[in-house]
Scaffold this active site. Structure first.
Site, PDB file in Angstrom:
ATOM      1  N   ARG A   1     -10.626  -3.709   2.483  1.00  0.00           N
ATOM      2  CA  ARG A   1      -9.274  -3.167   2.600  1.00  0.00           C
ATOM      3  C   ARG A   1      -8.294  -4.041   1.831  1.00  0.00           C
ATOM      4  O   ARG A   1      -8.386  -5.272   1.855  1.00  0.00           O
ATOM      5  CB  ARG A   1      -8.850  -3.085   4.067  1.00  0.00           C
ATOM      6  CG  ARG A   1      -9.592  -2.015   4.862  1.00  0.00           C
ATOM      7  CD  ARG A   1      -9.147  -0.623   4.443  1.00  0.00           C
ATOM      8  NE  ARG A   1      -9.786   0.417   5.221  1.00  0.00           N
ATOM      9  CZ  ARG A   1     -10.881   1.067   4.857  1.00  0.00           C
ATOM     10  NH1 ARG A   1     -11.495   0.755   3.723  1.00  0.00           N
ATOM     11  NH2 ARG A   1     -11.375   2.037   5.622  1.00  0.00           N
TER      12      ARG A   1
ATOM     13  N   GLU B   1      -2.427   1.678  -4.129  1.00  0.00           N
ATOM     14  CA  GLU B   1      -3.228   2.780  -4.657  1.00  0.00           C
ATOM     15  C   GLU B   1      -2.725   4.155  -4.248  1.00  0.00           C
ATOM     16  O   GLU B   1      -2.941   5.133  -4.956  1.00  0.00           O
ATOM     17  CB  GLU B   1      -4.687   2.627  -4.256  1.00  0.00           C
ATOM     18  CG  GLU B   1      -4.929   2.697  -2.767  1.00  0.00           C
ATOM     19  CD  GLU B   1      -6.350   2.292  -2.422  1.00  0.00           C
ATOM     20  OE1 GLU B   1      -7.143   3.177  -2.074  1.00  0.00           O
ATOM     21  OE2 GLU B   1      -6.670   1.095  -2.527  1.00  0.00           O
TER      22      GLU B   1
ATOM     23  N   HIS C   1     -12.002   2.729  -5.948  1.00  0.00           N
ATOM     24  CA  HIS C   1     -12.796   3.171  -4.796  1.00  0.00           C
ATOM     25  C   HIS C   1     -14.130   3.754  -5.236  1.00  0.00           C
ATOM     26  O   HIS C   1     -14.552   4.824  -4.773  1.00  0.00           O
ATOM     27  CB  HIS C   1     -12.027   4.198  -3.953  1.00  0.00           C
ATOM     28  CG  HIS C   1     -11.139   3.575  -2.933  1.00  0.00           C
ATOM     29  ND1 HIS C   1     -11.607   2.795  -1.886  1.00  0.00           N
ATOM     30  CD2 HIS C   1      -9.797   3.608  -2.792  1.00  0.00           C
ATOM     31  CE1 HIS C   1     -10.586   2.397  -1.151  1.00  0.00           C
ATOM     32  NE2 HIS C   1      -9.481   2.863  -1.684  1.00  0.00           N
TER      33      HIS C   1
END
Length: 318
Positions: free
Chosen positions: A231, A260, A283
């Site tokens: 994270r 993001e 990601h």
């Protein structure tokens, strides 16, 4: 029609398994919408949906207030720190996730980022394309100590994969008891100790707190490589940018950024002068065919279970 399902995960249905077709064949209507979960955009679709297959965007009380028919938020992934689980429970909405579905994929991506940062591979590629074949000295992973913060599924798979490199490994996780078998393979320590004992630190903890902050970075007694496939909020990005410029951090490789889901904001880690020492992927960690199929299958199964009156296999409580 059995029900209307909102899908906000970019990769849902993008693997080898036709989970979209499975839902359609079962009588569900699929509605695709903004992966960032923009409240204004979703306000046009949430009032008419019964289930939600949600990606990494936030699911807040405001979103839930717009969805009176919603019965289940099926999180496409393992982390639920982006979902207000308590607010969902208060509204009678069940939250599920997909534990383990993408663990191997993320562990492999962690090693890819680690080695890329250690050997400076993206920067080397850019130099060669400019006609510059000059090299530089790096380190071998076998000579280093690697710290793993977070000893859940992914952290343990990373440790397994590090075995083949012959490096020393230390592990930190306050929720794992001292007699856990993982400590037969790694040296137990806490997060602060990783800063002063490790050459590489890879982050696999849940979000919701900052671990790598200015104090952590200042305590480090050697230039360190950081990897983050967990994270963004585990890292103080402005402090990290300063630490990279000062040489305290050799490189940072991550699959996430704090900005993001905010296209109008730029992360300090994307500054031009840091390009050779910062590697960011969008990601990609879970985006293997196997990972996508695993997440899609589990998310679909639990969503259908709730909507069809059965108990889901992977409910998440507040």
């Amino acid at each position: 029609m059995t029900g209307r399902v909102l899908v906000t995960s970019r990769s849902f249905g993008g693997g080898g398994r036709d989970v979209v077709g499975e839902l359609t064949a079962a009588g569900y209507e699929i509605v695709r919408a903004d992966p960032s979960h923009d409240l204004e955009e979703l306000s046009r679709v949430l009032p008419a949906v019964d289930g939600w297959i949600a990606g990494t965007g936030p699911v807040t009380g405001q979103h839930l207030d717009l969805a009176p028919r919603l019965r289940v938020v099926s999180r496409y992934g393992v982390g639920v720190d982006n979902v207000d689980v308590a607010a969902a429970g208060a509204r009678g909405v069940i939250v599920t996730n997909t534990p383990g579905a993408n663990s191997a994929a993320v562990a492999e991506h962690t090693l890819a980022l680690l080695l890329s940062a250690l050997r400076g591979i993206p920067a080397a590629d850019r130099r060669v394309r400019r006609g510059d074949w000059s090299g530089w000295s790096t380190r071998e992973l076998s000579a280093l100590t690697v710290g793993v913060l977070g000893l859940g599924r992914i952290g343990r798979l990373v440790i397994e994969r590090l075995d083949g490199f012959g490096c020393a490994v230390r592990g930190a996780d306050p929720w794992v008891p001292e007699d856990d078998p993982v400590f037969d393979r790694v040296v137990r320590c806490d997060a602060a100790e990783l800063a002063v004992t490790c050459d590489v630190v890879t982050l696999h903890a849940p979000g919701g707190r900052t671990v790598v902050d200015r104090d952590w970075l200042a305590a480090s007694d050697r230039p360190v490589i950081l990897v983050n496939t967990a994270r963004a909020d585990l890292v103080d990005e402005p402090a990290l940018a300063d630490a990279i410029r000062s040489g305290r951090v050799v490189a940072y490789a991550a699959d996430t950024l704090a900005t993001e889901n905010h296209g109008d904001l730029a992360s300090p880690l994307l500054a031009d002068d840091l390009a050779d020492r910062v590697i960011i992927t969008p990601h990609l960690g879970a985006q293997t065919r196997e990972g996508v199929d695993g997440m899609g299958g589990m998310a679909t199964a639990d969503l259908r279970a709730v909507l069809e009156g059965r108990a889901p296999r992977h409910p998440v409580s507040a």
